[in-house]
Design an enzyme around this catalytic site. Sequence first.
Site, PDB file in Angstrom:
ATOM      1  N   SER A 146     -10.316  -0.178   6.958  1.00  0.00           N
ATOM      2  CA  SER A 146      -9.729  -0.114   5.614  1.00  0.00           C
ATOM      3  C   SER A 146      -9.056  -1.375   5.104  1.00  0.00           C
ATOM      4  CB  SER A 146      -8.731   1.031   5.541  1.00  0.00           C
ATOM      5  OG  SER A 146      -9.422   2.232   5.371  1.00  0.00           O
ATOM      6  N   SER A 164      -9.871   2.256   2.787  1.00  0.00           N
ATOM      7  CA  SER A 164      -8.947   2.960   1.932  1.00  0.00           C
ATOM      8  C   SER A 164      -7.960   2.052   1.198  1.00  0.00           C
ATOM      9  CB  SER A 164      -8.144   3.959   2.766  1.00  0.00           C
ATOM     10  OG  SER A 164      -7.350   3.287   3.739  1.00  0.00           O
ATOM     11  N   LYS A 203       0.856  -1.192   0.000  1.00  0.00           N
ATOM     12  CA  LYS A 203       0.000   0.000   0.000  1.00  0.00           C
ATOM     13  C   LYS A 203       0.892   1.242   0.000  1.00  0.00           C
ATOM     14  CE  LYS A 203      -3.902   2.072   2.563  1.00  0.00           C
ATOM     15  NZ  LYS A 203      -4.846   1.929   3.675  1.00  0.00           N
TER      16      LYS A 203
HETATM   17  N1  GLN Z   1     -13.366   4.637   6.106  1.00  0.00           N
HETATM   18  C1  GLN Z   1     -12.802   5.065   7.352  1.00  0.00           C
HETATM   19  C2  GLN Z   1     -12.374   6.502   7.241  1.00  0.00           C
HETATM   20  O1  GLN Z   1     -12.572   7.080   6.216  1.00  0.00           O
HETATM   21  C3  GLN Z   1     -11.659   4.173   7.729  1.00  0.00           C
HETATM   22  C4  GLN Z   1     -10.421   4.446   6.982  1.00  0.00           C
HETATM   23  C5  GLN Z   1      -9.290   3.570   7.365  1.00  0.00           C
HETATM   24  O2  GLN Z   1      -9.467   2.550   8.012  1.00  0.00           O
HETATM   25  N2  GLN Z   1      -8.105   3.998   6.998  1.00  0.00           N
HETATM   26  O3  GLN Z   1     -11.833   7.061   8.156  1.00  0.00           O
END
Ligand code: GLN
Length: 484
Positions: free
Chosen positions: A175, A151, A76
Amino acid sequence: MHNKTIAELTAGLKAGDFSSVELTRHYLNRINSLDEQLNSFITIVPDLALQQAKQADEQRAAGQATIINGIPLAQKDIFCTKDIKTSCGSKMLDPFISPYNATTIEKFNHSGAVMLGKTNMDEFAMGSSNETSWYGPVKNPWSLDTVPGGSSGGSAASVAARLTPAATGTDTGGSIRQPASFCGITGLKPTYGRVSRYGMIAFASSLDQAGPMTRTAEDAAIMLNVMAGFDSRDSTSVDEAVPDYTADLNAAMEGLKIGLPKEYFAEGLDDSVAKVIEAAVKEYEKMGAVVSEISLPNSHLSVPTYYIIAPSECSSNLSRMDGVRFGHRCEEPKNLNDLYIRSRGEGFGAEVKRRILIGTYALSEGFYDAYYVKAQKTRRLISDDFNQAFKEVDVIMGPAAPSTAFNLGEFSDDPITMYLSDIYTIAVNLAGLPGMSIPAGFVNNMPVGLQLIGKHFSEAKLLNIAHQFQQQTDWHKKVPALFV
Ligand code: GLN
């Protein structure tokens, strides 16, 4: 070759069926010809990959191969990679070349793994659909009109489309698990502190945790064996012994106590997703597990709690992107203030700015007690709910997300609905617990993930539970039609 798991590829490398160089070439060719449809990679590093593959082949020939030796992986783009662009999905860091490697990257390098490239992600990991990336959205390989989740959407899509055997992800509020669910792969968010955060660009430091995104639980165990462990460079890393996560994958499910939180099966959950989850739980009953209903009475507080804590921490973490030290700098600043304002104004996207504003507000004098301190108190309540539940059960099961993947653009102008797509994952981060999503079935040809939540440091148990399901079912073996 690309339908093999890490475990199978390792066996092939050992037997001399193919070399790491051949394997790496094969994946690089797939990325070159297929990723145009998905946009799952931000950066591809063919020269480095082939050089690492050659080195891995030499190590194997010299009898020095480790379990992940010669296996191509995608990272990532949140992990700092020396001499390679580390963008975190943001225009702000598009010009940033890291001078050092994150611990996770270093560990994979030392284990002889091969890095194919860096995967696309929501900007600074803020998002649930991969649509906030400055590099454009990623498409879901199961239906190119839908999102892969976020994400870690690039990692999930590339694994599902067989552009890489496995990838890393990070999970601050879901995410790893939500994109794993949307793309039909296996994703594990370890206990907070299990995997080093050193060199992983910080979003919300008390919640962020890296983990593997793979096709099978066995592969996730192999990856976690590399990733887990104490790191003195991360002050929240926990000095707890690392077991061999592959050792207990075959333990029996007889007598396993499963808790189903009634709050996770209430309003808001898509009926057809609920049916898939119920069928998966039945599968465990057939294996001898005992199911009971539990309650996590404060779970309705998790999304509002998270959306105070995560933005507060991000407003502090992102203050270092000032146009002076890292990344994007505006043209011809008139003075220092102008430099800050325009560099940040131009470098950050709308969602990141929204979070910085919320966080700065929540932390400001006069509001701090009402928002941030209150959120820390509700965080404790949420965590206590889990402690209470784990007195009765060994594992908690439920959906990873309320629906299957939604359409691109469907919620991109509706942040609140987007935030609610993490309703079943966020509490796990607030409590620092390990959680997984594993493929459990399909609704209208779109994958559904079953979420498993365990006690702190029970990753080996979760992997065992997931692996046993994958011995009985073949949902994890399904391949998106466009990417066979
Ligand atoms: N969707 C959540 C957010 O936007 C979690 C994101 C994540 O786990 N990095 O904060």
